[in-house]
Design an enzyme around this catalytic site. Structure first.
Site, PDB file in Angstrom:
ATOM      1  CB  SER A 145    -139.864   0.962  -5.316  1.00 13.46           C
ATOM      2  OG  SER A 145    -140.665   2.114  -5.238  1.00 13.46           O
ATOM      3  CE1 TYR A 158    -135.188   4.268  -5.069  1.00 12.00           C
ATOM      4  CE2 TYR A 158    -137.503   4.512  -5.676  1.00 12.00           C
ATOM      5  CZ  TYR A 158    -136.530   4.025  -4.813  1.00 12.00           C
ATOM      6  OH  TYR A 158    -136.902   3.288  -3.705  1.00 12.00           O
TER       7      TYR A 158
HETATM    8  N1  LIG Z   1    -138.409   3.863   2.271  1.00 13.48           N
HETATM    9  C1  LIG Z   1    -139.261   3.715   1.280  1.00 13.48           C
HETATM   10  O1  LIG Z   1    -140.287   4.418   1.190  1.00 13.48           O
HETATM   11  C2  LIG Z   1    -139.029   2.686   0.226  1.00 13.48           C
HETATM   12  C3  LIG Z   1    -140.064   2.434  -0.710  1.00 13.48           C
HETATM   13  C4  LIG Z   1    -139.850   1.501  -1.691  1.00 13.48           C
HETATM   14  C5  LIG Z   1    -138.656   0.816  -1.774  1.00 13.48           C
HETATM   15  N2  LIG Z   1    -137.662   1.085  -0.868  1.00 13.48           N
HETATM   16  C6  LIG Z   1    -136.387   0.368  -1.012  1.00 13.48           C
HETATM   17  O2  LIG Z   1    -136.071  -0.275   0.210  1.00 13.48           O
HETATM   18  C7  LIG Z   1    -134.667  -0.432   0.318  1.00 13.48           C
HETATM   19  C8  LIG Z   1    -134.213   0.016   1.710  1.00 13.48           C
HETATM   20  O3  LIG Z   1    -134.431   1.395   1.829  1.00 13.48           O
HETATM   21  P1  LIG Z   1    -134.725   2.126   3.226  1.00 13.48           P
HETATM   22  O4  LIG Z   1    -135.979   2.870   3.045  1.00 13.48           O
HETATM   23  O5  LIG Z   1    -134.593   1.190   4.345  1.00 13.48           O
HETATM   24  O6  LIG Z   1    -133.562   3.223   3.222  1.00 13.48           O
HETATM   25  P2  LIG Z   1    -132.310   3.476   4.197  1.00 13.48           P
HETATM   26  O7  LIG Z   1    -132.733   3.464   5.605  1.00 13.48           O
HETATM   27  O8  LIG Z   1    -131.648   4.694   3.641  1.00 13.48           O
HETATM   28  O9  LIG Z   1    -131.387   2.193   3.939  1.00 13.48           O
HETATM   29  C9  LIG Z   1    -130.600   2.050   2.802  1.00 13.48           C
HETATM   30  C10 LIG Z   1    -129.542   1.028   3.098  1.00 13.48           C
HETATM   31  O10 LIG Z   1    -128.735   0.833   1.919  1.00 13.48           O
HETATM   32  C11 LIG Z   1    -127.365   0.934   2.276  1.00 13.48           C
HETATM   33  N3  LIG Z   1    -126.553   1.436   1.160  1.00 13.48           N
HETATM   34  C12 LIG Z   1    -126.748   2.582   0.458  1.00 13.48           C
HETATM   35  N4  LIG Z   1    -125.786   2.706  -0.472  1.00 13.48           N
HETATM   36  C13 LIG Z   1    -124.970   1.629  -0.338  1.00 13.48           C
HETATM   37  C14 LIG Z   1    -123.798   1.197  -1.009  1.00 13.48           C
HETATM   38  N5  LIG Z   1    -123.252   1.914  -2.010  1.00 13.48           N
HETATM   39  N6  LIG Z   1    -123.201   0.043  -0.616  1.00 13.48           N
HETATM   40  C15 LIG Z   1    -123.728  -0.672   0.397  1.00 13.48           C
HETATM   41  N7  LIG Z   1    -124.847  -0.321   1.070  1.00 13.48           N
HETATM   42  C16 LIG Z   1    -125.459   0.821   0.702  1.00 13.48           C
HETATM   43  C17 LIG Z   1    -127.364   1.905   3.453  1.00 13.48           C
HETATM   44  O11 LIG Z   1    -126.211   1.704   4.249  1.00 13.48           O
HETATM   45  P3  LIG Z   1    -125.060   2.801   4.493  1.00 13.48           P
HETATM   46  O12 LIG Z   1    -125.663   4.144   4.316  1.00 13.48           O
HETATM   47  O13 LIG Z   1    -124.600   2.470   5.862  1.00 13.48           O
HETATM   48  O14 LIG Z   1    -124.085   2.430   3.440  1.00 13.48           O
HETATM   49  C18 LIG Z   1    -128.602   1.482   4.212  1.00 13.48           C
HETATM   50  O15 LIG Z   1    -128.286   0.384   5.038  1.00 13.48           O
HETATM   51  C19 LIG Z   1    -134.067   0.374  -0.838  1.00 13.48           C
HETATM   52  O16 LIG Z   1    -133.718  -0.502  -1.880  1.00 13.48           O
HETATM   53  C20 LIG Z   1    -135.199   1.286  -1.268  1.00 13.48           C
HETATM   54  O17 LIG Z   1    -135.101   1.662  -2.616  1.00 13.48           O
HETATM   55  C21 LIG Z   1    -137.828   1.984   0.141  1.00 13.48           C
END
Ligand SMILES: NC(=O)c1ccc[n+]([C@@H]2O[C@H](COP(=O)([O-])OP(=O)(O)OC[C@H]3O[C@@H](n4cnc5c(N)ncnc54)[C@H](OP(=O)(O)O)[C@@H]3O)[C@@H](O)[C@H]2O)c1
Length: 268
Positions: A145, A158
């Site tokens: 990130s 984080y």
């Molecule tokens: N959105 C942003 O602005 C942003 C920015 C920088 C980096 N990121 C990174 O991008 C990645 C994806 O995030 P996103 O924004 O797409 O968020 P999201 O829609 O909340 O997706 C998170 C995913 O992780 C899964 N997950 C969470 N805890 C888990 C666990 N204990 N075991 C297995 N699966 C788990 C969730 O599945 P379930 O809830 O179904 O378990 C969901 O599929 C993350 O690593 C995040 O840190 C996001």
């Protein structure tokens, strides 16, 4: 086994039930990869697998696993061995977010984040990286990130875990490169997903103002960087400008903002 007999290459995507991971899964299916999709919510991941099978005609299995557990990587790797899966693409995308002072945060929540972002990703790279190296081909994408360069209050764990992921990925990129294995750290700014529990209204507003990126756009850029063999990518021109500036903000100013900011205690 000759080239014609080889099975369809398989992509393992963690956190594929929503947001960016869902988009990675869609794009990989579009490229013809069979899929092993993992998340911690059984019904949703099964539904996503069914949808992608139907839409792209690939094999797609949904697997429910809590990837924050200490033995999650061992057990997932063992599962793929038992199934006879050869993972060509590993997308370590699953992640969680919380905003609070370290001392105010439930200790289990901290452990879960470190388990999910650090322990499990490291060991998945260890196991699948070794298998890819032995085969002379493979791709590993780790979701870091932009916050990796932002040691700010409220996101101490984080930002630190994402910083770990960035440095770790950059190091193993060079360990594995000569063996035909490509490793990429993707470091996005803010993306319009449910990670921060933003309502639909604020997500749409963020998109209109250009503060948020669409998850499909981000996933496309992440995969493009992966298949081009890039070590690290920060999608979005604004983010390139913002990152060096964030590192220059003095501590005094950060503390002043923290004292004044209304959002800081939001949700506690
Ligand atoms: N959105 C942003 O602005 C942003 C920015 C920088 C980096 N990121 C990174 O991008 C990645 C994806 O995030 P996103 O924004 O797409 O968020 P999201 O829609 O909340 O997706 C998170 C995913 O992780 C899964 N997950 C969470 N805890 C888990 C666990 N204990 N075991 C297995 N699966 C788990 C969730 O599945 P379930 O809830 O179904 O378990 C969901 O599929 C993350 O690593 C995040 O840190 C996001």
């Amino acid at each position: 086994m000759n080239a014609q007999q080889r099975p369809t290459p398989l992509a393992l995507v963690t956190g594929a039930s929503s947001g960016i991971g869902y988009q990675y899964a869609r794009l990989l299916a579009e490229k013809g990869y069979d899929l092993l999709l993992v998340s911690n919510e059984e019904l949703r991941i099964a539904e996503v697998a069914r949808e992608l099978r139907r839409q792209f005609g690939v094999r797609a299995d949904g697997l429910c696993r809590d990837l924050s557990l200490a033995d999650a990587a061992d057990s997932l790797f063992e599962y793929t061995r038992q199934q006879g899966f050869e993972v060509e693409v590993l997308v370590n995308n699953a992640g969680v977010f919380f905003f609070d002072d370290l001392t105010e945060t439930d200790s289990r929540r901290i452990e879960r984040m470190i388990g999910l972002h650090v322990q499990t990703v490291t060991m998945l790279c260890r196991y699948f990286g070794a298998a890819m190296k032995a085969r002379g081909k493979g791709y590993i994408l780790n979701m870091s990130s932009m916050s990796a360069g932002m040691p700010f209050p409220g996101i101490s764990v984080y930002a630190a875990t994402k910083s770990y992921l960035k440095q770790f990925s950059k190091a193993i990129h060079n360990e594995l490169y000569d063996y035909g294995v490509r490793v990429t750290a993707v470091c996005p700014g803010a993306v319009a997903t449910d990670l921060y529990n933003l309502s639909g209204h604020y997500q749409r507003l963020g998109l209109r103002l250009g503060i948020l990126m669409r998850p499909e756009r981000l996933a496309r850029k992440g995969l493009r960087a992966l298949f081009a063999g890039r070590r690290c990518v920060t999608p979005g021109a604004v983010n390139h400008l913002f990152m060096p500036l964030a590192a220059l903000v003095p501590s005094r100013l950060i503390r002043l903002i923290k004292r004044r900011a209304k959002f800081y205690r939001y949700g506690r």
